[in-house]
Scaffold this motif. Structure first.
Motif, PDB file in Angstrom:
ATOM      1  N   VAL A  80      -2.324  -4.094   5.576  1.00 23.01           N
ATOM      2  CA  VAL A  80      -2.766  -5.447   5.258  1.00 23.01           C
ATOM      3  C   VAL A  80      -1.604  -6.421   5.412  1.00 23.01           C
ATOM      4  CG1 VAL A  80      -3.658  -6.931   3.423  1.00 23.01           C
ATOM      5  CG2 VAL A  80      -4.616  -4.658   3.747  1.00 23.01           C
ATOM      6  N   ALA A  81      -0.446  -6.046   4.896  1.00 23.01           N
ATOM      7  CA  ALA A  81       0.744  -6.894   5.014  1.00 23.01           C
ATOM      8  C   ALA A  81       1.357  -6.714   6.398  1.00 23.01           C
ATOM      9  CB  ALA A  81       1.749  -6.525   3.932  1.00 23.01           C
ATOM     10  N   ALA A  82       1.393  -7.788   7.157  1.00 28.86           N
ATOM     11  CA  ALA A  82       1.958  -7.737   8.515  1.00 28.86           C
ATOM     12  C   ALA A  82       3.412  -7.276   8.465  1.00 28.86           C
ATOM     13  CB  ALA A  82       1.864  -9.107   9.166  1.00 28.86           C
ATOM     14  N   GLY A  83       3.802  -6.458   9.426  1.00 29.91           N
ATOM     15  CA  GLY A  83       5.170  -5.972   9.508  1.00 29.91           C
ATOM     16  C   GLY A  83       5.492  -4.816   8.580  1.00 29.91           C
ATOM     17  N   ALA A 128       5.992  -3.704   0.507  1.00 31.66           N
ATOM     18  CA  ALA A 128       5.084  -4.699   1.079  1.00 31.66           C
ATOM     19  C   ALA A 128       3.630  -4.254   1.104  1.00 31.66           C
ATOM     20  CB  ALA A 128       5.532  -5.042   2.507  1.00 31.66           C
ATOM     21  N   SER A 129       3.393  -2.967   0.937  1.00 30.47           N
ATOM     22  CA  SER A 129       2.030  -2.482   1.089  1.00 30.47           C
ATOM     23  C   SER A 129       1.720  -1.345   0.128  1.00 30.47           C
ATOM     24  CB  SER A 129       1.826  -2.009   2.529  1.00 30.47           C
ATOM     25  OG  SER A 129       0.481  -1.766   2.781  1.00 30.47           O
ATOM     26  N   ARG A 130       0.532  -1.391  -0.465  1.00 32.31           N
ATOM     27  CA  ARG A 130       0.094  -0.323  -1.371  1.00 32.31           C
ATOM     28  C   ARG A 130      -0.478   0.852  -0.587  1.00 32.31           C
ATOM     29  NH1 ARG A 130      -0.979  -1.800  -6.719  1.00 32.31           N
ATOM     30  NH2 ARG A 130      -2.834  -0.476  -6.724  1.00 32.31           N
ATOM     31  N   SER A 131      -1.015   0.574   0.598  1.00 38.40           N
ATOM     32  CA  SER A 131      -1.528   1.641   1.464  1.00 38.40           C
ATOM     33  C   SER A 131      -1.411   1.203   2.915  1.00 38.40           C
ATOM     34  CB  SER A 131      -2.983   1.991   1.126  1.00 38.40           C
ATOM     35  OG  SER A 131      -3.833   0.931   1.465  1.00 38.40           O
ATOM     36  N   ILE A 132      -1.432   2.193   3.795  1.00 42.71           N
ATOM     37  CA  ILE A 132      -1.312   1.937   5.227  1.00 42.71           C
ATOM     38  C   ILE A 132      -2.378   2.727   5.973  1.00 42.71           C
ATOM     39  CG2 ILE A 132       1.156   1.375   5.237  1.00 42.71           C
ATOM     40  CD1 ILE A 132       1.720   4.301   6.035  1.00 42.71           C
ATOM     41  N   ASN A 133      -2.680   2.281   7.175  1.00 45.58           N
ATOM     42  CA  ASN A 133      -3.551   3.026   8.079  1.00 45.58           C
ATOM     43  C   ASN A 133      -2.657   3.920   8.922  1.00 45.58           C
ATOM     44  OD1 ASN A 133      -5.987   1.665   7.277  1.00 45.58           O
ATOM     45  ND2 ASN A 133      -5.199  -0.108   8.381  1.00 45.58           N
ATOM     46  N   ILE A 134      -3.051   5.175   9.058  1.00 42.44           N
ATOM     47  CA  ILE A 134      -2.194   6.146   9.742  1.00 42.44           C
ATOM     48  C   ILE A 134      -2.955   6.911  10.827  1.00 42.44           C
ATOM     49  CG2 ILE A 134      -0.611   6.513   7.816  1.00 42.44           C
ATOM     50  CD1 ILE A 134      -2.256   9.111   7.182  1.00 42.44           C
TER      51      ILE A 134
END
Length: 145
Positions: A80-83, A128-134
């Protein structure tokens, strides 16, 4: 001169490049210490790789505990958070726990995998992010080298 049938060519491609076909898309969260005890090996410290690249299996890969010791290769695709993703970083993690029974809280619920803080910050900016797409791919059983 004959051309190989398309189905044969595709089958040959799958045999020569199996990793292209085995990756899945999922999500990852992170968790911080304490990491022990775990659902896989209790309080046995030897279950944790010296690299600190380990994880807890989410519901989709837990497989009633069969995931313990499995190795997964993954990389961050987006957040969600860019970068948030660290480009060109791929890691291999060992499954040491079950995401629903973690001793410490995770950053997000319902993810495919919950990474140790070290593993998460290797592929993404954890602040910067609580979760990411992997992108995630199961590897061979873990053997520390």
């Amino acid at each position: 001169m004959s051309i190989l049938p398309l189905s044969f060519s595709f089958s040959l491609f799958l045999i020569l490049f199996p990793s292209v076909c085995l990756a899945d898309i999922g999500t990852a969260a992170w968790y911080a210490p304490p990491y022990s005890p775990t659902a896989c090996s209790g309080s046995d410290a030897s279950q944790f790789p010296s690299s600190s690249l380990f994880a807890a299996a989410g519901e989709g890969i837990w497989d009633n505990g069969a995931a313990c010791g499995r190795q997964y290769k993954l990389r961050c695709l987006s957040a969600v958070a860019a970068g948030s993703c660290k480009p060109d970083e791929t890691i291999e993690v060992k499954i040491v726990d079950y995401g629903r029974s973690l001793v410490s809280p995770r950053s997000a619920a319902g993810t495919t995998i919950v990474l140790s803080q070290t593993a998460f910050e290797t592929v993404a900016n954890w602040t910067a992010s609580r979760s990411i797409n992997i992108e995630i791919q199961q590897g061979l059983n873990y053997e520390e080298q």
